[in-house]
Motif scaffolding. Sequence first.
Motif, mmCIF file in Angstrom:
data_model
loop_
_atom_site.group_PDB
_atom_site.id
_atom_site.type_symbol
_atom_site.label_atom_id
_atom_site.label_comp_id
_atom_site.label_asym_id
_atom_site.label_seq_id
_atom_site.Cartn_x
_atom_site.Cartn_y
_atom_site.Cartn_z
ATOM 1 N N LYS A 189 -6.018 -7.326 -25.343
ATOM 2 C CA LYS A 189 -4.681 -6.788 -25.510
ATOM 3 C C LYS A 189 -3.686 -7.493 -24.605
ATOM 4 O O LYS A 189 -2.590 -7.899 -25.040
ATOM 5 C CB LYS A 189 -4.702 -5.284 -25.219
ATOM 6 C CG LYS A 189 -3.357 -4.619 -25.430
ATOM 7 C CD LYS A 189 -3.449 -3.110 -25.161
ATOM 8 C CE LYS A 189 -2.090 -2.443 -25.369
ATOM 9 N NZ LYS A 189 -2.155 -0.982 -25.114
ATOM 10 N N CYS A 190 -4.029 -7.688 -23.344
ATOM 11 C CA CYS A 190 -3.114 -8.352 -22.407
ATOM 12 C C CYS A 190 -2.945 -9.833 -22.744
ATOM 13 O O CYS A 190 -1.839 -10.386 -22.674
ATOM 14 C CB CYS A 190 -3.621 -8.195 -20.967
ATOM 15 S SG CYS A 190 -3.432 -6.526 -20.315
ATOM 16 N N THR A 230 3.529 -16.769 -31.883
ATOM 17 C CA THR A 230 4.108 -15.970 -32.964
ATOM 18 C C THR A 230 4.111 -16.781 -34.249
ATOM 19 O O THR A 230 4.513 -17.943 -34.267
ATOM 20 C CB THR A 230 5.540 -15.546 -32.613
ATOM 21 O OG1 THR A 230 5.521 -14.777 -31.416
ATOM 22 C CG2 THR A 230 6.155 -14.714 -33.732
ATOM 23 N N GLU A 252 -3.192 -11.275 -25.699
ATOM 24 C CA GLU A 252 -2.358 -11.434 -26.887
ATOM 25 C C GLU A 252 -0.898 -11.146 -26.570
ATOM 26 O O GLU A 252 0.014 -11.797 -27.073
ATOM 27 C CB GLU A 252 -2.862 -10.526 -28.007
ATOM 28 C CG GLU A 252 -4.209 -10.981 -28.574
ATOM 29 C CD GLU A 252 -4.693 -10.092 -29.700
ATOM 30 O OE1 GLU A 252 -4.091 -9.016 -29.915
ATOM 31 O OE2 GLU A 252 -5.674 -10.461 -30.364
ATOM 32 N N SER A 253 -0.668 -10.167 -25.711
ATOM 33 C CA SER A 253 0.710 -9.827 -25.332
ATOM 34 C C SER A 253 1.357 -10.948 -24.525
ATOM 35 O O SER A 253 2.540 -11.237 -24.686
ATOM 36 C CB SER A 253 0.701 -8.523 -24.528
ATOM 37 O OG SER A 253 1.990 -8.250 -24.012
#
Length: 279
Positions: free
Chosen positions: A30-31, A39, A33-34
């Motif tokens: 999660k971190c 994009t 990818e954030s």
Amino acid sequence: MTEQFNCHYCKETLFGKKYILQEEKPYCVKCYESLYSNTCEECKKPIACDNKDLSYKDHHWHEACFNCFQCKQSLVDKPFSTKDERLLCTECFTNMYSSVCHECKKAIIPGTRKIEHKGNSWHETCFICHHCQQPMGTKSFIPKDDKNYCAPCYEKQFAMHCVQCKKAITTGGITYHDQPWHKECFLCAGCKKPLTGQQFTSRDEFAYCLDCFSHLYAKKCAGCTNPIIGLGGTKYISFEERQWHNDCFNCKKCAVSLVGCGFLTEQDDILCPECGKNL
């Protein structure tokens, strides 16, 4: 004591979890990818770690989003082109932006060789001589009446031949006495220097530069002894087999112009009536 193994960013434990190393530091999915995911140019969503990231010139796409902008077909492992930062398959790019061959009316595929002339394009194999039908490629050619001819065919079909050297005139020339000449063949009959772009005159059907004509044929002014060249409307005075430039026909004593006036002669001199009275 068990050593801690936590996400570098959120500090949550990574034991038993999937993680990614970034600059030798562990991150939870999660971190990561954030913080680091690219994009997608198409859907504007992050490209997750478990998705394929396809890139081209610093732009990124999901594998499912890497499609032709026009026909929407997948471009994965296929050739493609770009226009205004949009992806296009070769067929769509050809149909939308490629030149159309002036001969066969088919599209000229980008990357293939083509011939361009006066705003028109040809496949290399379609650019042929109108007479012999042979491809001209990058060889010299001559256009006539919206048709193109190789140099040999044009010479046989249309070219005039120089009256001096008898060879074909293919790239310009001059006409003198209603006859064609190469510019380099049109020479002074006296000194043999080129006359193209120079003032010249003629005698007995031959062309002469001004220097040669003056030396060979021009009359000499009785006043200044320089040649009288009758070009461009040059005016002169003639009297008893002698000639003068208009500017040289002056009284020998007082130098007043005698053009259009009465005058007297004293041996080889010309005098105004006033100076003649004092003889």
